[in-house]
Enzyme design. Structure first.
Site, PDB file in Angstrom:
ATOM      1  N   ARG A 127      40.197  74.884  38.339  1.00  0.00           N
ATOM      2  CA  ARG A 127      38.955  75.531  38.761  1.00  0.00           C
ATOM      3  C   ARG A 127      37.792  74.876  38.032  1.00  0.00           C
ATOM      4  NH1 ARG A 127      40.192  77.692  43.212  1.00  0.00           N
ATOM      5  NH2 ARG A 127      38.158  78.708  43.191  1.00  0.00           N
TER       6      ARG A 127
ATOM      7  N   ASP B 163      31.238  69.721  29.224  1.00  0.00           N
ATOM      8  CA  ASP B 163      29.847  70.167  29.354  1.00  0.00           C
ATOM      9  C   ASP B 163      29.632  70.648  30.781  1.00  0.00           C
ATOM     10  OD1 ASP B 163      29.558  67.914  30.886  1.00  0.00           O
ATOM     11  OD2 ASP B 163      28.218  66.862  29.487  1.00  0.00           O
TER      12      ASP B 163
ATOM     13  N   HIS C  70      41.799  64.245  31.036  1.00  0.00           N
ATOM     14  CA  HIS C  70      41.565  63.674  32.357  1.00  0.00           C
ATOM     15  C   HIS C  70      42.320  62.342  32.465  1.00  0.00           C
ATOM     16  CE1 HIS C  70      39.461  62.943  36.097  1.00  0.00           C
ATOM     17  NE2 HIS C  70      39.272  61.709  35.693  1.00  0.00           N
TER      18      HIS C  70
END
Ligand code: GRF
Length: 210
Positions: A93, A143, A111
């Protein structure tokens, strides 16, 4: 350092976090937005406190809308567990600036690319399509952007001429499992810090060589 892990699926990075020995963090809670996520079953079997907070079913007229209500529920669960550091480990999400603001500098994401190259979904396929010869993974602070926060550490993975998305993803994943626990441990020990100065933010410190 009490860590809260947000998951949605397989949970191999969660397993790596749980398996690491001699680390300065503990897994305080694992929260999934998907009830039947294998990651959740792993945490339950391992005796780690768990919670399901679905992103569905929140009222349209909740203050700030349904997503804000979902995120408030996440934050409440994390705070109940005394969490100091949030880790996104395959959490599918997108989190709002309000959620990020509630945990300033306290959310880490992993990632599967060498950011800032190939943010977003299917990073390994993006790397293959671009023809890069070196791929990898990144652990960074979250962020307000998508995969844009300060980079904490990276690991490189050479691309082979005959790689497919599957084979490249598998080799990157091996590095993810090595990198994420090390970064969390370094954060817990104060060996990696983000500083904001006149030239913007920079990460101070290194991971110990292995
Ligand atoms: C990993 O490739 C991670 O980099 C990405 O989502 C995947 C999660 O895998 N953010 P897992 O659930 O940890 O096995």
């Amino acid at each position: 350092m009490r860590v809260g892990v947000l998951v949605s699926g397989r949970g191999s990075n969660l397993r790596a976090l749980a398996a690491a020995e001699g680390v300065a963090y503990e897994l305080a809670v694992v929260i999934s937005n998907v009830e039947d996520a294998p990651a959740l079953a792993f945490a339950q079997a391992r005796g780690i406190p768990t919670a399901v907070v679905s992103h569905r079913g929140w009222p349209q007229d909740a203050p700030g809308g349904p997503r804000a209500a979902f995120e408030r529920a996440l934050t409440a669960r994390l705070r109940d567990a005394g969490v100091e550091q949030v880790v996104l480990a395959g959490f599918m999400r997108v989190l709002s600036p309000e959620f990020v603001g509630a945990w300033p500098g306290r959310i880490v994401n992993i990632h599967p690319s060498l950011l800032p190259a190939f943010p977003g979904l299917h990073a390994q396929a993006q790397a293959l399509a671009a023809g890069v010869r070196v791929a990898g993974c990144t652990v960074h602070l979250v962020d307000e952007g998508t995969d844009t926060g300060p980079i904490l550490s990276q690991a490189a993975v050479p691309v082979r001429w005959d790689d497919t998305e599957t084979t490249l993803s598998e080799r990157i994943l091996v590095q993810e499992h090595r990198l994420l626990p090390r970064v969390l441990d370094a954060l817990a020990r104060g060996q990696l810090q983000v500083q904001w100065g006149p030239e913007g933010r920079r990460v101070v410190g290194e991971l110990e060589p292995q």
